[in-house]
Design a protein around this motif. Structure first.
Motif, PDB file in Angstrom:
ATOM      1  N   PHE A 158      35.134  28.948  40.353  1.00  0.00           N
ATOM      2  CA  PHE A 158      35.117  30.077  41.289  1.00  0.00           C
ATOM      3  C   PHE A 158      33.956  29.940  42.269  1.00  0.00           C
ATOM      4  O   PHE A 158      34.109  30.226  43.471  1.00  0.00           O
ATOM      5  CB  PHE A 158      35.015  31.397  40.524  1.00  0.00           C
ATOM      6  N   LEU A 219      42.780  39.150  46.663  1.00  0.00           N
ATOM      7  CA  LEU A 219      42.411  38.429  45.445  1.00  0.00           C
ATOM      8  C   LEU A 219      43.085  38.974  44.188  1.00  0.00           C
ATOM      9  O   LEU A 219      43.608  38.204  43.364  1.00  0.00           O
ATOM     10  CB  LEU A 219      40.890  38.475  45.270  1.00  0.00           C
ATOM     11  N   LEU A 223      45.371  37.502  40.582  1.00  0.00           N
ATOM     12  CA  LEU A 223      44.273  36.990  39.766  1.00  0.00           C
ATOM     13  C   LEU A 223      44.555  37.119  38.274  1.00  0.00           C
ATOM     14  O   LEU A 223      44.350  36.166  37.510  1.00  0.00           O
ATOM     15  CB  LEU A 223      42.978  37.722  40.115  1.00  0.00           C
TER      16      LEU A 223
END
Length: 243
Positions: A158, A219, A223
């Protein structure tokens, strides 16, 4: 993983420690490596090799263990029953730490059926590496491996992605890297000292209609499914390593 633990044990002066590895490199000062087991019976034998070659590695050290040797495995997928088939006289502990052990910030899952003495010895061994949690069901190890054992790599991935996104948004690469690292480490540190649920911490950063909300709108929808699939894949691989 073995290297991260070794550095922590040496930093805490938890010796003497000997490494049995014919190709060992980058060892901390004062730690000797051996191609074959040195003379004598160790108090603790830590197995930190690739699960695919564990039986070969274990066979080379089984002769130096005995009833007073605690055998500790940090290998994914290798069960206590597997280990007992090679070390039938020894107390056995399974452990799944993660690489922050090198700085005393690991979380280590532990399991044993060998009793209080083995539990106490395992706590003494892994306590300096960070937090310990005991599992009541050995079958949980595959999921633990997928979440916390592999988890640091997910976080590092990430950071890489966030830094790359910063570059794509116009930042210089070094600055984007520093911002990504500092942001993730700071948020993680806050999560450590603040026991508020992570969802609430997220909400505190997210003003309605603001920049964070705009980013999360992109996002968040995928996710959860992505992380669930990643953990499932790692757990399945852990199960496949046994034997």
């Amino acid at each position: 993983m073995g290297g991260a633990l070794l550095r922590r044990w040496v930093a805490e002066d938890m010796g003497p420690v000997a490494v049995i590895d014919p190709v060992a490199k980058d060892l901390p000062a004062g730690v000797e490596a051996y191609a074959v087991p040195p003379v004598g019976r160790p108090d603790v034998l830590v197995l930190a090799v690739k699960p695919q070659i564990w039986r070969e590695a274990a066979a080379a050290v089984a002769a130096v263990t005995g009833p007073m040797t605690l055998v500790v495995s940090v290998m994914a997928g290798v069960t206590t029953a597997d280990l007992a088939s090679v070390f039938p006289k020894s107390a056995i502990v399974r452990a799944m730490p993660n690489t922050p052990a090198a700085i005393g910030m690991a979380v280590t899952a532990l399991f044993t059926t060998a009793g209080d003495l083995a539990e106490g010895a395992a706590e003494a061994l892994f306590g300096p590496a960070g937090t310990t949690v005991w599992l009541s069901d050995e079958g949980d190890f595959d999921a633990v491996t997928a979440v916390s054992g592999s988890g640091p790599a997910y976080v590092f991935a990430f950071i890489e992605a966030l830094a790359a996104a910063g570059v794509a948004a116009g930042l210089e690469a070094g600055l984007a890297e520093r911002l990504a690292r500092g942001t993730v480490s700071g948020a993680a540190a806050l999560a450590v000292v603040d026991s508020t649920p992570a969802g609430v911490l997220r909400e505190r950063v997210t003003s309605p209609g603001g920049t964070t909300a705009a980013g999360l709108a992109v996002l968040v929808p995928g996710l959860g499914e992505l992380v669930t699939a990643a953990v499932a894949a790692a757990a399945a691989r852990s199960r496949g390593l046994s034997g």
